[in-house]
Design a protein around this motif. Structure first.
Motif, PDB file in Angstrom:
ATOM      1  N   LEU A  21      48.578  38.499  37.828  1.00 32.45           N
ATOM      2  CA  LEU A  21      47.924  39.866  37.809  1.00 32.45           C
ATOM      3  C   LEU A  21      47.937  40.293  36.228  1.00 32.45           C
ATOM      4  O   LEU A  21      46.675  40.739  35.899  1.00 32.45           O
ATOM      5  CB  LEU A  21      48.654  41.037  38.414  1.00 32.45           C
ATOM      6  N   GLU A  22      48.737  40.163  35.543  1.00 35.04           N
ATOM      7  CA  GLU A  22      48.913  40.467  34.051  1.00 35.04           C
ATOM      8  C   GLU A  22      48.226  39.701  33.190  1.00 35.04           C
ATOM      9  O   GLU A  22      47.181  40.357  32.308  1.00 35.04           O
ATOM     10  CB  GLU A  22      50.326  40.558  33.477  1.00 35.04           C
ATOM     11  N   GLU A  23      47.917  38.379  33.754  1.00 36.89           N
ATOM     12  CA  GLU A  23      47.185  37.559  32.724  1.00 36.89           C
ATOM     13  C   GLU A  23      45.608  37.814  33.142  1.00 36.89           C
ATOM     14  O   GLU A  23      44.762  37.639  32.283  1.00 36.89           O
ATOM     15  CB  GLU A  23      47.545  35.947  32.886  1.00 36.89           C
ATOM     16  N   ILE A  24      45.531  38.204  34.319  1.00 34.77           N
ATOM     17  CA  ILE A  24      44.051  38.329  34.711  1.00 34.77           C
ATOM     18  C   ILE A  24      43.391  39.797  34.180  1.00 34.77           C
ATOM     19  O   ILE A  24      42.407  40.158  33.573  1.00 34.77           O
ATOM     20  CB  ILE A  24      43.655  38.454  36.286  1.00 34.77           C
ATOM     21  N   LEU A  58      45.897  37.897  45.484  1.00 36.18           N
ATOM     22  CA  LEU A  58      44.920  38.235  44.420  1.00 36.18           C
ATOM     23  C   LEU A  58      43.699  38.128  45.095  1.00 36.18           C
ATOM     24  O   LEU A  58      42.521  39.046  44.625  1.00 36.18           O
ATOM     25  CB  LEU A  58      45.051  37.261  43.243  1.00 36.18           C
ATOM     26  N   GLU A  59      43.209  37.234  45.979  1.00 35.95           N
ATOM     27  CA  GLU A  59      41.861  37.337  46.669  1.00 35.95           C
ATOM     28  C   GLU A  59      41.939  38.832  47.531  1.00 35.95           C
ATOM     29  O   GLU A  59      40.689  39.358  47.438  1.00 35.95           O
ATOM     30  CB  GLU A  59      41.809  36.261  47.791  1.00 35.95           C
ATOM     31  N   LYS A  60      42.827  39.276  48.238  1.00 33.20           N
ATOM     32  CA  LYS A  60      42.877  40.633  48.770  1.00 33.20           C
ATOM     33  C   LYS A  60      42.486  41.535  47.851  1.00 33.20           C
ATOM     34  O   LYS A  60      41.811  42.576  48.111  1.00 33.20           O
ATOM     35  CB  LYS A  60      44.253  40.856  49.514  1.00 33.20           C
ATOM     36  N   ASP A  61      43.086  41.508  46.664  1.00 31.35           N
ATOM     37  CA  ASP A  61      42.842  42.351  45.520  1.00 31.35           C
ATOM     38  C   ASP A  61      41.426  42.132  44.813  1.00 31.35           C
ATOM     39  O   ASP A  61      40.881  42.886  44.089  1.00 31.35           O
ATOM     40  CB  ASP A  61      43.797  42.155  44.409  1.00 31.35           C
ATOM     41  N   ARG A  62      40.812  41.294  45.427  1.00 36.78           N
ATOM     42  CA  ARG A  62      39.258  40.851  44.938  1.00 36.78           C
ATOM     43  C   ARG A  62      39.224  40.512  43.363  1.00 36.78           C
ATOM     44  O   ARG A  62      38.199  40.653  42.703  1.00 36.78           O
ATOM     45  CB  ARG A  62      38.306  42.032  44.940  1.00 36.78           C
ATOM     46  N   LEU A  63      40.545  40.128  42.965  1.00 35.69           N
ATOM     47  CA  LEU A  63      40.426  39.362  41.626  1.00 35.69           C
ATOM     48  C   LEU A  63      39.912  37.957  41.454  1.00 35.69           C
ATOM     49  O   LEU A  63      39.789  37.352  40.301  1.00 35.69           O
ATOM     50  CB  LEU A  63      41.944  39.685  41.042  1.00 35.69           C
ATOM     51  N   ARG A 136      47.655  53.327  28.032  1.00 40.49           N
ATOM     52  CA  ARG A 136      47.659  53.238  29.558  1.00 40.49           C
ATOM     53  C   ARG A 136      48.983  53.894  30.130  1.00 40.49           C
ATOM     54  O   ARG A 136      48.867  54.545  31.294  1.00 40.49           O
ATOM     55  CB  ARG A 136      47.911  51.717  29.719  1.00 40.49           C
ATOM     56  N   ARG A 137      49.961  53.817  29.453  1.00 40.73           N
ATOM     57  CA  ARG A 137      51.382  54.724  30.163  1.00 40.73           C
ATOM     58  C   ARG A 137      51.031  56.163  30.162  1.00 40.73           C
ATOM     59  O   ARG A 137      51.469  56.965  30.897  1.00 40.73           O
ATOM     60  CB  ARG A 137      52.413  54.160  29.134  1.00 40.73           C
ATOM     61  N   PHE A 138      50.361  56.454  28.986  1.00 38.52           N
ATOM     62  CA  PHE A 138      50.074  58.154  28.821  1.00 38.52           C
ATOM     63  C   PHE A 138      49.166  58.476  29.806  1.00 38.52           C
ATOM     64  O   PHE A 138      49.415  59.601  30.638  1.00 38.52           O
ATOM     65  CB  PHE A 138      49.526  58.130  27.460  1.00 38.52           C
ATOM     66  N   HIS A 139      48.016  57.805  30.177  1.00 42.63           N
ATOM     67  CA  HIS A 139      47.149  58.207  31.251  1.00 42.63           C
ATOM     68  C   HIS A 139      47.825  58.052  32.692  1.00 42.63           C
ATOM     69  O   HIS A 139      47.733  58.920  33.444  1.00 42.63           O
ATOM     70  CB  HIS A 139      46.000  57.274  31.289  1.00 42.63           C
ATOM     71  N   SER A 157      45.980  50.700  40.667  1.00 43.19           N
ATOM     72  CA  SER A 157      45.077  49.857  41.585  1.00 43.19           C
ATOM     73  C   SER A 157      43.642  49.680  40.629  1.00 43.19           C
ATOM     74  O   SER A 157      43.251  48.588  40.547  1.00 43.19           O
ATOM     75  CB  SER A 157      44.915  50.184  43.048  1.00 43.19           C
ATOM     76  N   VAL A 158      43.349  50.835  40.549  1.00 44.85           N
ATOM     77  CA  VAL A 158      41.611  50.876  39.738  1.00 44.85           C
ATOM     78  C   VAL A 158      42.042  50.112  38.552  1.00 44.85           C
ATOM     79  O   VAL A 158      41.105  49.264  38.067  1.00 44.85           O
ATOM     80  CB  VAL A 158      41.382  52.102  39.402  1.00 44.85           C
ATOM     81  N   ARG A 159      42.984  50.330  37.831  1.00 47.58           N
ATOM     82  CA  ARG A 159      43.346  49.836  36.305  1.00 47.58           C
ATOM     83  C   ARG A 159      43.401  48.321  36.463  1.00 47.58           C
ATOM     84  O   ARG A 159      43.225  47.479  35.635  1.00 47.58           O
ATOM     85  CB  ARG A 159      44.359  50.491  35.778  1.00 47.58           C
ATOM     86  N   ASN A 160      44.111  47.615  37.465  1.00 49.99           N
ATOM     87  CA  ASN A 160      44.357  46.330  37.556  1.00 49.99           C
ATOM     88  C   ASN A 160      43.260  45.577  38.274  1.00 49.99           C
ATOM     89  O   ASN A 160      43.271  44.229  38.418  1.00 49.99           O
ATOM     90  CB  ASN A 160      45.687  46.137  38.731  1.00 49.99           C
ATOM     91  N   SER A 161      42.108  46.290  38.672  1.00 47.25           N
ATOM     92  CA  SER A 161      40.880  45.576  39.251  1.00 47.25           C
ATOM     93  C   SER A 161      39.987  45.102  38.484  1.00 47.25           C
ATOM     94  O   SER A 161      39.029  44.375  38.695  1.00 47.25           O
ATOM     95  CB  SER A 161      40.351  46.778  40.186  1.00 47.25           C
TER      96      SER A 161
END
Length: 217
Positions: A21-24, A58-63, A136-139, A157-161
């Motif tokens: 997830l972090e790498e994507i 990750l497929e469920k997350d659509r990544l 990112r942490r501030f937001h 979830s949005v930021r990881n997408s």
């Protein structure tokens, strides 16, 4: 269970999921890359089973997507998805800022000011590579304060997408840094004075500006 007990270790599937997830998310694995379970397993020192489980998540997350004869491929999102990503972020993070203005405590405000001061210090010393993650942490901290029940989880979830390559961060562009820090300063002032509408408006504009920067770079 007392608070001093160690947290349970992540399962192997959780570990693989978090690494991928972090790498994507940071585009270290770019869109269009094929992910082969055997290769990932070897690289991360685990068996293929947890890798397959992580890929399903990750497929469920659509990544990632599965295609016949190709296996798992990291989804390659285009300009329309980019616009949608920043539009969605502006709505979620804007609402988070509006709600935070109504409920922020003096302690929470002090914590945000401390984070902002650390960013300003890094910026003044040219350590711009640290600013993106701190922002990112501030937001996310603001959204957590405003919407601890649902909104914080949605914002993550949005930021990881959508992948944001480290080099695409507007925080690396010195012409942008001052304007972005000024926006954070204005958001803090609105939160301190309980001005929810102002905090929301400034946050929306701030996130949109980041989106426009990405579209032109």
């Amino acid at each position: 269970m007392s608070s001093s007990d160690p947290r349970p270790p992540l399962s192997k599937a959780d570990y693989v999921y978090n690494v991928l997830l972090e790498e994507i998310r940071t585009a270290r694995i770019p869109g269009g890359t094929a992910l082969r379970a055997g290769e990932v397993a070897k690289r991360l020192g685990v068996s293929v089973t947890p890798v397959r489980e992580a890929l399903r998540r990750l497929e469920k997350d659509r990544l990632i997507s599965y295609e016949a004869h190709h296996g798992a491929t990291v989804v390659d999102l285009g300009d329309e998805a980019l616009a949608e990503y920043y539009g969605l972020r502006s709505v979620v993070e804007g609402l988070g800022a509006r709600l935070a203005a109504e409920r922020i405590t003096a302690e929470e405000l002090a914590g945000l000011r401390e984070l902002h001061a650390a960013m300003a210090a890094d910026a003044s010393q040219g350590r711009t590579e640290r600013l993106g993650e701190q922002s990112r942490r501030f937001h996310l901290r603001i959204v957590d304060i405003g919407g601890p029940a649902f909104l914080g989880a949605h914002a993550r979830s949005v930021r990881n997408s959508f992948p944001v390559p480290a080099e695409a961060s507007l925080w690396l562009d010195e012409t942008q840094v001052k304007a972005q820090l000024d926006a954070h300063e204005s958001i803090l002032a609105a939160l301190e004075s309980g001005d929810g509408e102002g905090a929301e408006r400034i946050m929306i504009e701030h996130v949109r500006r980041a989106g426009e920067f990405r579209q032109h770079h």
